[in-house]
Design a protein around this motif. Sequence first.
Motif, PDB file in Angstrom:
ATOM      1  N   ASP B 350       0.852  -1.189   0.000  1.00  0.00           N
ATOM      2  CA  ASP B 350       0.000   0.000   0.000  1.00  0.00           C
ATOM      3  C   ASP B 350       0.895   1.248   0.000  1.00  0.00           C
ATOM      4  O   ASP B 350       2.112   1.152  -0.096  1.00  0.00           O
ATOM      5  N   LYS B 351       0.269   2.415   0.128  1.00  0.00           N
ATOM      6  CA  LYS B 351       1.075   3.636  -0.032  1.00  0.00           C
ATOM      7  C   LYS B 351       2.082   3.819   1.099  1.00  0.00           C
ATOM      8  O   LYS B 351       3.063   4.541   0.956  1.00  0.00           O
ATOM      9  N   PHE B 356       0.449  -6.292   1.328  1.00  0.00           N
ATOM     10  CA  PHE B 356      -0.963  -6.696   1.317  1.00  0.00           C
ATOM     11  C   PHE B 356      -1.212  -7.833   2.294  1.00  0.00           C
ATOM     12  O   PHE B 356      -2.274  -7.958   2.892  1.00  0.00           O
ATOM     13  N   ASP B 451      -1.965  -5.807  -8.986  1.00  0.00           N
ATOM     14  CA  ASP B 451      -3.133  -5.460  -8.194  1.00  0.00           C
ATOM     15  C   ASP B 451      -3.727  -6.756  -7.650  1.00  0.00           C
ATOM     16  O   ASP B 451      -3.697  -7.781  -8.335  1.00  0.00           O
ATOM     17  N   ASP B 491      -7.792   3.569  -0.356  1.00  0.00           N
ATOM     18  CA  ASP B 491      -7.489   2.959   0.944  1.00  0.00           C
ATOM     19  C   ASP B 491      -8.564   1.941   1.323  1.00  0.00           C
ATOM     20  O   ASP B 491      -8.282   0.848   1.789  1.00  0.00           O
ATOM     21  N   TRP B 494      -8.419  -1.182  -0.797  1.00  0.00           N
ATOM     22  CA  TRP B 494      -7.357  -2.067  -0.327  1.00  0.00           C
ATOM     23  C   TRP B 494      -7.861  -2.967   0.806  1.00  0.00           C
ATOM     24  O   TRP B 494      -7.742  -4.190   0.752  1.00  0.00           O
ATOM     25  N   THR B 495      -8.474  -2.352   1.830  1.00  0.00           N
ATOM     26  CA  THR B 495      -8.942  -3.153   2.969  1.00  0.00           C
ATOM     27  C   THR B 495     -10.127  -4.041   2.585  1.00  0.00           C
ATOM     28  O   THR B 495     -10.260  -5.163   3.072  1.00  0.00           O
ATOM     29  N   GLN B 498      -8.746  -7.042   0.974  1.00  0.00           N
ATOM     30  CA  GLN B 498      -8.214  -7.949   1.995  1.00  0.00           C
ATOM     31  C   GLN B 498      -9.358  -8.735   2.642  1.00  0.00           C
ATOM     32  O   GLN B 498      -9.231  -9.915   2.940  1.00  0.00           O
TER      33      GLN B 498
END
Lengths: 314, 548
Positions: B350-351, B356, B451, B491, B494-495, B498
Amino acid sequence: MLRYTIQRVIYMILTLIVIATATFFLMKLLPGSPFRNQEKLTPEQIQMLNKTYNLDKPVVEQYFAYMGKVAKGDFGVSFQFKNRSVTKLISTRIGPSAQLGLQAIILGTIIGITLGIAAALRHNSWIDYGATMIAVAGVSIPSFVFAGLLQYFLSVKWQLFPVIATNSENQLTFIGLALPTIALSVFVTSTTARYMRTEMLEVMGSDYIVLAKAKGISYFNIVFKHGIRNALIPVITVIGPMAVNIMTGSLVIERIFGIPGLGDQFVNSIYTNDYPTIMGTTIFYSFLLISIILIVDLLYGVIDPRIRVAGGNK
Amino acid sequence: MKTKKLSILLVLVLAISSILMACGEKAEPKKTPEKKSNLAAKQELNLLDSSEIPSLDSSIATDQVSFLVMTNVMEGLYRLGENDKVMPGLAKSEKVSSDGKTYTFKLRDAKWSNGEKIVAADFVYAWQRAVDPKTASEYAYMLFPVLNGEACSKGEKPVTDLGIKAVDESTLEVKLANAAPYFKSLLSFPTFFPQQQKFVEAEADKYGTEFDKVLYNGPFKLTSWEHEVGWTYEANDQYWDKEAVKLTKINVKVVKDNNTAESLYSTGAVDRTGLIAEQVPKYKDREDFGRLKDTAVYFLRMNQKNPVLANKDARKAIAMAFDKTQLCDVLLNNGSLPANYLVPSEFLFDKNNKDFREANGDMNAYNVKKAQEHWTAAKAALGKDAITLKLLNYDSESAKKIGEFLKEQLQKNLPGLTIEVNGMPFAVKLDTESKMDYDLSYAGWGPDYADPMTFLDMFVTDGGHNQMGYSSKAYDDIIKAASTTLISDLDKRWTELQKAEKILIEEDQAIAPLYQRGSAFVLNPKVKNIFDHKFGGDFSYKWTYLEK
């Protein structure tokens, strides 16, 4: 003789058509697609590609389309190597296989025949036992074992020979082909030696040799003019098919010494469902085998006048 | 005035250095005052590959060998550098619209190997050619993120409708169907490389089949290509960044036998070779030994149309009942890692540069006791005591060993279970899998872009690669949102992704992860900066050099 040859050629073409047909339908029974990236393609995408390559048509229709093209000398384009014609794939790869095979055959027969003659002439001596032992070992130990041993000792340990057959300019070299030739010729040597020994023993015990001896012909003339010439005839029948086998079936040796031969192409094309290449290589192999059988049959008649290949000749 | 002084100085320096060199040659050649550079005089690399190059046509090539060569002799808008950092390629600058759907690239002044300028139209032509159904590109789907990519590839729309436009000679505009945060990294993938229409059409179906039947625009160009024997790269003097390229020549040999490759390395004929499991023990403590972590993840597909595998407890029991550490350390022995996940480690960050993997960690790891609890529950629910499952497998030597290992472990740890292993040739295995004619299947997946979606969108309900009847509404919703609503909030995306992985593995145990592939190799210690990549071509030689 001419009529017989023409007749045989016609049979040859028929045989090839039968082989091509059988291979075509068997090949189409293989599940899967010829696309390299099939793992990542969805069934829908595979269907679209099939359509582009006319693989969605009924198998019989595909068969006639293919045979039509073959009749015109077009063997199609490989799936594995995009845009490369099967004819070119085969023609560039048969060269190295043929060179290696030919060298192995020549080396193997020369040594084999010499060993066989020596063993027969010195029957039940240490030369005979030695030659027999070499022959048995050569037939029973696979050639890739010899190849591995030769490469390990002569190329890696003592560095007398290059590890692979091609040089830095990517060309095959004589010195590079030395080890694969030797490894491949072991089987030829043993087979020829065994045949030669048996035939020579038989010939040397035959009546006409006894007669020749009685007439006082020199030992040299008996062996070379009457013995070897007659003993060679059956050996020739073995060498023909063996030559085809060696020229086309040295896959493992070719891999070990990095020789870009045809055997590897054939096996790979089957694994990847590369239909045009499977067909092209099969037809080519069959053609080679059938031609050599024909040549051997014709030669037979030439060498031994007692054999009339045509039958019923007046 | 200044130049005159300088030229006198230069003449002097030259005169002195030539005297010094003349002396030095006889006495001690190493004493000649060189720059403090530690570059070896001969920048030539000798490498191996295990197969012939199938094609150098970037629109139709699909395999690793072609990709490796193309990555080094061609270039797209970007290229990958060390640790897959996106490095400048033909794009000098880019502008992204606020909705993330329109990219405008300014091209730098660069030339093809024939000396002609690379223009925006070259990209337009190559991309349109790749989606054109007539080209039958097996990687056409890589262009699906581009507007109308999918429709063009199906022939529903003309290729001119593809979302790419040459605004002028050096300006390229790309429109995406949906915003894709990973789009830039995708542009280093060979399918996105430019092609010169004039050249491609002149060569027609010979394009990409010989070294002189293709145009180069990368750090190197091929100067020979003997089919099935080898090829030679030489530095490309037309390359825009040629100062960065140190190597002058790379010789590549095709060697298919692992032992022969090892022999060539041990006699010093080549600088690098991959190692198979059996060869690792001999080298593993040496300085020239190395391991690479790959991003392909292997797992067991569990066909959920099978009544046993439709049971979640049964799936969990199977996933937890075999020892992955033993599988990796004993059987594979090449740096492969036990995987209790689908999205590989050390691949996506991530940033804040956080992996990940960190959030989800290991899910449902090897645990015989838990596995047996789930197994008992499953058997009770199914009302069966003896269960037989077919394991679909590849027929390679290593796959056979893995199949036998799984059979032995599963049968030992899950009483009443019988596993029948069916090894099949690659193409047949894939076909059987897509027809879902199996219970368990040993399968793998490697990423196509940087990705999590490249792994996760595989298992949406009825997805083309699902192939095991897995379906979860919650999972589908997240995957759908990831390329639509969540794009504005990376953001959260991303979560959420997951979370999707957690549903797939920890909750549903749709698949039983096995390992993340690794590979072992030996490399001449003098060779520096061969950068490996997780997608696209395997290695970049642009920055490679040899030390003294």
